[in-house]
Design a protein around this motif. Structure first.
Motif, PDB file in Angstrom:
ATOM      1  N   PHE A  80       0.832  -1.206   0.000  1.00 24.68           N
ATOM      2  CA  PHE A  80       0.000   0.000   0.000  1.00 24.68           C
ATOM      3  C   PHE A  80       0.865   1.254   0.000  1.00 24.68           C
ATOM      4  O   PHE A  80       0.628   2.191  -0.779  1.00 24.68           O
ATOM      5  CB  PHE A  80      -0.907  -0.027   1.236  1.00 24.68           C
ATOM      6  CG  PHE A  80      -1.504   1.297   1.614  1.00 24.68           C
ATOM      7  CD1 PHE A  80      -2.577   1.822   0.923  1.00 24.68           C
ATOM      8  CD2 PHE A  80      -0.978   2.023   2.689  1.00 24.68           C
ATOM      9  CE1 PHE A  80      -3.127   3.059   1.284  1.00 24.68           C
ATOM     10  CE2 PHE A  80      -1.514   3.239   3.053  1.00 24.68           C
ATOM     11  CZ  PHE A  80      -2.595   3.764   2.348  1.00 24.68           C
ATOM     12  N   VAL A  81       1.887   1.276   0.845  1.00 23.63           N
ATOM     13  CA  VAL A  81       2.772   2.441   0.928  1.00 23.63           C
ATOM     14  C   VAL A  81       3.484   2.664  -0.396  1.00 23.63           C
ATOM     15  O   VAL A  81       3.573   3.796  -0.893  1.00 23.63           O
ATOM     16  CB  VAL A  81       3.795   2.266   2.075  1.00 23.63           C
ATOM     17  CG1 VAL A  81       4.888   3.328   1.987  1.00 23.63           C
ATOM     18  CG2 VAL A  81       3.092   2.336   3.424  1.00 23.63           C
ATOM     19  N   ARG A  82       3.992   1.605  -0.993  1.00 24.86           N
ATOM     20  CA  ARG A  82       4.714   1.742  -2.261  1.00 24.86           C
ATOM     21  C   ARG A  82       3.805   2.289  -3.356  1.00 24.86           C
ATOM     22  O   ARG A  82       4.174   3.199  -4.096  1.00 24.86           O
ATOM     23  CB  ARG A  82       5.305   0.391  -2.675  1.00 24.86           C
ATOM     24  CG  ARG A  82       6.157   0.448  -3.931  1.00 24.86           C
ATOM     25  CD  ARG A  82       6.919  -0.843  -4.132  1.00 24.86           C
ATOM     26  NE  ARG A  82       7.992  -0.999  -3.166  1.00 24.86           N
ATOM     27  CZ  ARG A  82       9.232  -0.588  -3.376  1.00 24.86           C
ATOM     28  NH1 ARG A  82       9.560   0.008  -4.504  1.00 24.86           N
ATOM     29  NH2 ARG A  82      10.163  -0.761  -2.453  1.00 24.86           N
ATOM     30  N   VAL A  83       2.588   1.753  -3.455  1.00 24.82           N
ATOM     31  CA  VAL A  83       1.658   2.220  -4.493  1.00 24.82           C
ATOM     32  C   VAL A  83       1.268   3.676  -4.245  1.00 24.82           C
ATOM     33  O   VAL A  83       1.227   4.495  -5.178  1.00 24.82           O
ATOM     34  CB  VAL A  83       0.409   1.319  -4.535  1.00 24.82           C
ATOM     35  CG1 VAL A  83      -0.663   1.915  -5.453  1.00 24.82           C
ATOM     36  CG2 VAL A  83       0.779  -0.084  -5.011  1.00 24.82           C
ATOM     37  N   LEU A  84       0.987   4.014  -2.999  1.00 26.35           N
ATOM     38  CA  LEU A  84       0.602   5.385  -2.670  1.00 26.35           C
ATOM     39  C   LEU A  84       1.729   6.363  -2.977  1.00 26.35           C
ATOM     40  O   LEU A  84       1.500   7.450  -3.537  1.00 26.35           O
ATOM     41  CB  LEU A  84       0.220   5.469  -1.190  1.00 26.35           C
ATOM     42  CG  LEU A  84      -0.475   6.755  -0.719  1.00 26.35           C
ATOM     43  CD1 LEU A  84      -1.800   6.940  -1.454  1.00 26.35           C
ATOM     44  CD2 LEU A  84      -0.708   6.702   0.785  1.00 26.35           C
ATOM     45  N   CYS A  85       2.956   5.986  -2.646  1.00 23.40           N
ATOM     46  CA  CYS A  85       4.101   6.860  -2.913  1.00 23.40           C
ATOM     47  C   CYS A  85       4.350   7.008  -4.414  1.00 23.40           C
ATOM     48  O   CYS A  85       4.703   8.094  -4.887  1.00 23.40           O
ATOM     49  CB  CYS A  85       5.351   6.320  -2.220  1.00 23.40           C
ATOM     50  SG  CYS A  85       5.319   6.495  -0.416  1.00 23.40           S
ATOM     51  N   LEU A  86       4.157   5.930  -5.171  1.00 21.24           N
ATOM     52  CA  LEU A  86       4.323   6.023  -6.620  1.00 21.24           C
ATOM     53  C   LEU A  86       3.291   6.972  -7.221  1.00 21.24           C
ATOM     54  O   LEU A  86       3.610   7.787  -8.089  1.00 21.24           O
ATOM     55  CB  LEU A  86       4.188   4.638  -7.253  1.00 21.24           C
ATOM     56  CG  LEU A  86       5.342   3.668  -7.017  1.00 21.24           C
ATOM     57  CD1 LEU A  86       4.978   2.281  -7.528  1.00 21.24           C
ATOM     58  CD2 LEU A  86       6.605   4.158  -7.698  1.00 21.24           C
ATOM     59  N   ASP A  87       2.046   6.866  -6.769  1.00 23.97           N
ATOM     60  CA  ASP A  87       1.012   7.786  -7.254  1.00 23.97           C
ATOM     61  C   ASP A  87       1.355   9.223  -6.877  1.00 23.97           C
ATOM     62  O   ASP A  87       1.144  10.150  -7.664  1.00 23.97           O
ATOM     63  CB  ASP A  87      -0.350   7.405  -6.668  1.00 23.97           C
ATOM     64  CG  ASP A  87      -0.913   6.133  -7.285  1.00 23.97           C
ATOM     65  OD1 ASP A  87      -0.413   5.717  -8.356  1.00 23.97           O
ATOM     66  OD2 ASP A  87      -1.849   5.548  -6.704  1.00 23.97           O
ATOM     67  N   TRP A  88       1.915   9.400  -5.685  1.00 20.91           N
ATOM     68  CA  TRP A  88       2.277  10.748  -5.225  1.00 20.91           C
ATOM     69  C   TRP A  88       3.416  11.319  -6.058  1.00 20.91           C
ATOM     70  O   TRP A  88       3.437  12.515  -6.357  1.00 20.91           O
ATOM     71  CB  TRP A  88       2.664  10.684  -3.755  1.00 20.91           C
ATOM     72  CG  TRP A  88       2.964  12.022  -3.142  1.00 20.91           C
ATOM     73  CD1 TRP A  88       2.063  12.961  -2.731  1.00 20.91           C
ATOM     74  CD2 TRP A  88       4.267  12.563  -2.876  1.00 20.91           C
ATOM     75  NE1 TRP A  88       2.721  14.054  -2.205  1.00 20.91           N
ATOM     76  CE2 TRP A  88       4.067  13.844  -2.283  1.00 20.91           C
ATOM     77  CE3 TRP A  88       5.559  12.100  -3.054  1.00 20.91           C
ATOM     78  CZ2 TRP A  88       5.131  14.656  -1.888  1.00 20.91           C
ATOM     79  CZ3 TRP A  88       6.620  12.900  -2.657  1.00 20.91           C
ATOM     80  CH2 TRP A  88       6.397  14.164  -2.088  1.00 20.91           C
ATOM     81  N   LEU A  89       4.358  10.482  -6.451  1.00 15.18           N
ATOM     82  CA  LEU A  89       5.449  10.945  -7.300  1.00 15.18           C
ATOM     83  C   LEU A  89       4.925  11.393  -8.666  1.00 15.18           C
ATOM     84  O   LEU A  89       5.481  12.297  -9.287  1.00 15.18           O
ATOM     85  CB  LEU A  89       6.481   9.839  -7.508  1.00 15.18           C
ATOM     86  CG  LEU A  89       7.403   9.515  -6.336  1.00 15.18           C
ATOM     87  CD1 LEU A  89       8.304   8.334  -6.693  1.00 15.18           C
ATOM     88  CD2 LEU A  89       8.254  10.719  -5.933  1.00 15.18           C
ATOM     89  N   THR A  90       3.860  10.748  -9.124  1.00 21.93           N
ATOM     90  CA  THR A  90       3.281  11.088 -10.427  1.00 21.93           C
ATOM     91  C   THR A  90       2.424  12.345 -10.336  1.00 21.93           C
ATOM     92  O   THR A  90       2.463  13.195 -11.235  1.00 21.93           O
ATOM     93  CB  THR A  90       2.428   9.918 -10.945  1.00 21.93           C
ATOM     94  OG1 THR A  90       3.244   8.742 -10.984  1.00 21.93           O
ATOM     95  CG2 THR A  90       1.887  10.210 -12.339  1.00 21.93           C
ATOM     96  N   ALA A  91       1.679  12.481  -9.257  1.00 17.42           N
ATOM     97  CA  ALA A  91       0.818  13.660  -9.062  1.00 17.42           C
ATOM     98  C   ALA A  91       0.725  13.936  -7.569  1.00 17.42           C
ATOM     99  O   ALA A  91       0.099  13.165  -6.830  1.00 17.42           O
ATOM    100  CB  ALA A  91      -0.570  13.413  -9.642  1.00 17.42           C
ATOM    101  N   GLU A  92       1.339  15.008  -7.125  1.00 16.88           N
ATOM    102  CA  GLU A  92       1.382  15.330  -5.699  1.00 16.88           C
ATOM    103  C   GLU A  92       0.043  15.916  -5.257  1.00 16.88           C
ATOM    104  O   GLU A  92      -0.152  17.127  -5.227  1.00 16.88           O
ATOM    105  CB  GLU A  92       2.523  16.301  -5.413  1.00 16.88           C
ATOM    106  CG  GLU A  92       3.897  15.703  -5.675  1.00 16.88           C
ATOM    107  CD  GLU A  92       5.027  16.637  -5.272  1.00 16.88           C
ATOM    108  OE1 GLU A  92       4.788  17.542  -4.443  1.00 16.88           O
ATOM    109  OE2 GLU A  92       6.145  16.475  -5.802  1.00 16.88           O
TER     110      GLU A  92
END
Length: 201
Positions: free
Chosen positions: A158-170
């Motif tokens: 969950f953390v990895r997916v959430l952080c990846l999405d955040w890197l794409t769109a903060e």
């Protein structure tokens, strides 16, 4: 301007090429990094580069494995009794790396998603983090440990997916991202911690 060529031992040359590759993969999307760029920046011939790495995929995997090992060395999961502080500090280490090496992280998890070599590195990192988290949690019996192990596995994904999405769109601040990750785990662990949740104050 490439650095002047100098004679190095095989181990030192490999380390130099890894560092050069890490810089290029961090600064540019995976598809834009070419082996000739790495060779030129390192001040070596392409033939020499290919003697160390068979291709870009092999170079990237070596760079990513080294980065994963360094991250694990920096994550402070060795302070029993300070779960909240360790979670926050550990997430800060990962976020620092993710932000500084955005292109590398996205390449490993999106461009090369499903690649068996890269996936093995990711799975190994997650397994180490799960084991180290388990070791600092005050779990009372084997059944609780098994349940928490499953929770940690899901939380780390969950953390990895959430952080990846955040890197794409903060869509939130860094602090909000970190607090969301911490809060999700603390909420999930509450039934299994004998003294309840740690005080966030």
């Amino acid at each position: 301007m490439p650095p002047p060529r100098r004679r190095l031992s095989p181990a030192d040359r490999r380390a130099q090429l890894l560092e050069t590759g890490a810089q290029l993969f961090a600064r540019h999307p995976y598809e834009d990094v070419l082996m000739e760029h790495v060779a030129e920046r390192a001040g070596v011939s392409r033939a020499l580069l290919y003697r160390h790495f068979a291709g870009k995929h092999e170079l990237f995997a070596a760079v990513f494995r080294q980065a994963s090992d360094r991250l694990l060395e920096q994550v402070p999961l060795d302070r029993p009794g300070d779960l909240l502080g360790q979670l926050e500090d550990g997430l800060d280490v990962h976020l620092d790396y993710f932000i500084a090496h955005r292109n590398t992280v996205l390449a490993a998890n999106r461009v090369l998603a499903g690649d068996p070599v890269v996936q093995t590195i990711i799975d190994g990192e997650l397994d180490v983090l799960r084991t180290r988290l388990l070791d600092v949690l005050p779990l009372t019996d084997a059944s609780a440990r098994a349940a928490v192990a499953a929770i940690l596995k899901s939380w780390l994904v969950f953390v990895r997916v959430l952080c990846l999405d955040w890197l794409t769109a903060e869509t939130c601040t860094r602090a909000e991202l970190r607090d969301t990750c911490v809060g999700a785990l603390l909420g999930a662990l509450c039934p299994f911690l004998p003294d309840g949740l740690p005080d966030p104050a």
